[in-house]
Design a protein around this motif. Structure first.
Motif, short mmCIF file in Angstrom:
data_model
loop_
_atom_site.label_atom_id
_atom_site.label_comp_id
_atom_site.label_asym_id
_atom_site.label_seq_id
_atom_site.Cartn_x
_atom_site.Cartn_y
_atom_site.Cartn_z
N SER A 299 -2.66 -3.83 -3.58
CA SER A 299 -1.65 -2.92 -3.01
C SER A 299 -2.24 -1.54 -2.78
O SER A 299 -1.53 -0.54 -2.86
CB SER A 299 -0.45 -2.82 -3.95
OG SER A 299 -0.84 -2.32 -5.22
N CYS A 300 -3.54 -1.48 -2.49
CA CYS A 300 -4.20 -0.17 -2.38
C CYS A 300 -4.50 0.25 -0.95
O CYS A 300 -5.00 1.36 -0.71
CB CYS A 300 -5.49 -0.16 -3.21
SG CYS A 300 -6.66 -1.46 -2.80
N THR B 121 -3.29 1.29 2.72
CA THR B 121 -2.17 1.71 3.55
C THR B 121 -2.06 0.80 4.77
O THR B 121 -3.05 0.54 5.46
CB THR B 121 -2.35 3.16 4.02
OG1 THR B 121 -2.47 4.01 2.89
CG2 THR B 121 -1.16 3.61 4.86
N ASP C 15 -5.89 -5.39 -7.76
CA ASP C 15 -6.55 -4.88 -6.56
C ASP C 15 -7.96 -5.45 -6.40
O ASP C 15 -8.41 -5.72 -5.28
CB ASP C 15 -6.63 -3.35 -6.60
CG ASP C 15 -5.31 -2.67 -6.27
OD1 ASP C 15 -4.38 -3.37 -5.81
OD2 ASP C 15 -5.21 -1.45 -6.49
N GLY D 126 0.79 -1.22 0.00
CA GLY D 126 0.00 0.00 0.00
C GLY D 126 0.82 1.27 0.00
O GLY D 126 2.07 1.23 0.11
N THR E 258 -8.07 6.59 -0.39
CA THR E 258 -7.06 6.91 0.62
C THR E 258 -7.00 8.40 0.86
O THR E 258 -6.98 8.88 2.00
CB THR E 258 -5.69 6.38 0.20
OG1 THR E 258 -5.74 4.95 0.13
CG2 THR E 258 -4.61 6.79 1.18
#
Length: 392
Positions: free
Chosen positions: A208-209, A211, A360, A37, A89
């Motif tokens: 990988s999105c 955090t 994702d 992330g 995010t």
């Protein structure tokens, strides 16, 4: 049902669209993105930008500093935010914080809100929701909960292991689901800095999105004051339903935005790429995929809006959110997969954002309950409904 948007929501939609296009999308190539992330520094920068534009944590209540958006309004705004992998995010509407904001707004005491909720709404802190466990613990079946909380004076001592805990690394506090001595589930709030809260490792996953990635967390004699119980003792599963129905719907909203982005990329490529003497999109096989994409997205959008409408009426919406989750996750996956196919080599390369969206989005058919479990739940309700009819 009337889904005509008010002028205020239309204006907010346009504002979010500009923000995502002008402020967020240029950050998509930033090197501070990792397999686990965006880094905290990148998140902080994105959050600061959203704060500057008045677009931070819009779903939170007005009392906590948000805009108190209705569920239908969230459907519109969250879709716009999801157009970029970094959008949720930036606007502080990503999981798990988004669902935790909603849960704490409803259940937390005023003291708990000031201590943990307000800083999260302000984008100063992150949280995690610790429920899923390795086998033989709770997964799709929450009744298999293994983590224990034993009363010791004014505290509860928590022991157990969790995994797939989104955002665990770097979270300031956690909501822990644990089984108390009476066998019932209770939610506990705790600062992650307390002794006994251990993030053992981050798991390597496709997406990988988020955090903080997805962590394996161990509780080793973690002491939590009894005053940190979220809501009432023994009502953890009931509170989970307060969180899960709206939270799974917001997943649908965000991923619909991602699917729209993938479709737009595919449309642009099909419009400009020449193949066998004509534009790629003029070939029937490609044109049909684009048409199917639009139909899948319309179906998804309508199912989301219908469930949002049900929730805005004050109904629980569990059945509707289950259906929306299954419909959305499978439809958006078809859209993204077709978009990859249309893009050809670019679709499986990091040269194009669709490759990232593809990786994702795959987990969405598993997150917030595998689709098979939702189908099983819906089937039980259908049979119960028909049995009730037969008895009348």
């Amino acid at each position: 049902m009337n889904f005509e948007l008010s002028d205020d929501i239309k204006a907010l939609q346009a504002k979010v669209r500009r923000f995502i296009t002008e402020e967020v999308m240029p950050m998509e190539s930033d090197s501070r993105q990792t397999p686990h992330g965006p880094t905290e520094a990148l998140r902080d920068e994105l959050v600061a930008s959203a704060r500057k534009h008045g677009l931070l944590t819009l779903h939170a209540s007005q009392e906590m500093g948000g805009a108190g958006l209705s569920h239908v309004a969230k459907a519109v705004i969250f879709e716009e935010a999801g157009y970029s992998p970094l959008g949720p995010t930036a606007m502080n509407i990503h999981a798990p914080d988004e669902g935790n904001v909603h849960l704490m707004d409803v259940v937390a005491s005023e003291e708990q809100k000031e201590r943990w909720l307000r800083p999260m709404v302000e984008g100063k802190t992150r949280s995690c929701f610790a429920m899923t466990e390795p086998a033989p613990g709770a997964g799709s079946d929450p009744s298999m909960l293994e983590t224990t909380a034993v009363r010791d004076g004014d505290d509860y001592v928590i022991n157990g292991e969790k995994w797939f805990i989104t955002g665990a690394k770097g979270a300031s506090f956690a909501i822990i689901m644990a089984k108390t001595e009476d066998g019932n589930a209770t939610m506990f709030l705790t600062d992650t800095s307390r002794p006994g809260f251990i993030v053992e490792r981050l798991m390597d996953v496709m997406d990988s999105c988020f955090t903080g990635g997805h962590g394996v967390v161990r509780f080793e004699n973690l002491r939590v004051p009894a005053t940190n119980i979220l809501g009432e003792l023994g009502k953890g599963f009931r509170y989970a339903q307060i969180r899960l129905a709206p939270a799974r719907l917001t997943h649908c909203m965000r991923w619909l935005g991602a699917a729209q982005r993938a479709h737009d990329e595919a449309c642009q490529y099909a419009r400009t790429r020449q193949s066998f003497g004509k534009r790629l999109g003029e070939h029937q096989g490609v044109g049909f995929m684009l048409a199917d994409n639009e139909m899948d997205m319309l179906t998804t959008r309508l199912s989301i809006l219908h469930c949002a409408w049900v929730l805005d009426k004050g109904e629980r919406g569990n059945r509707e959110s289950s259906m929306a989750k299954v419909i959305s996750s499978e439809a958006i996956w078809r859209v993204i997969d077709r978009s990859v196919q249309i893009l050809g080599g670019q679709g499986v390369s990091s040269e194009n954002i669709v490759e990232r969206i593809f990786k994702d989005a795959r987990g969405f058919r598993i997150y917030d309950g595998p689709n098979e479990v939702h189908r099983m739940s819906l089937a039980r309700k259908i049979i119960a409904r028909e049995a009730d009819k037969a008895e009348r």
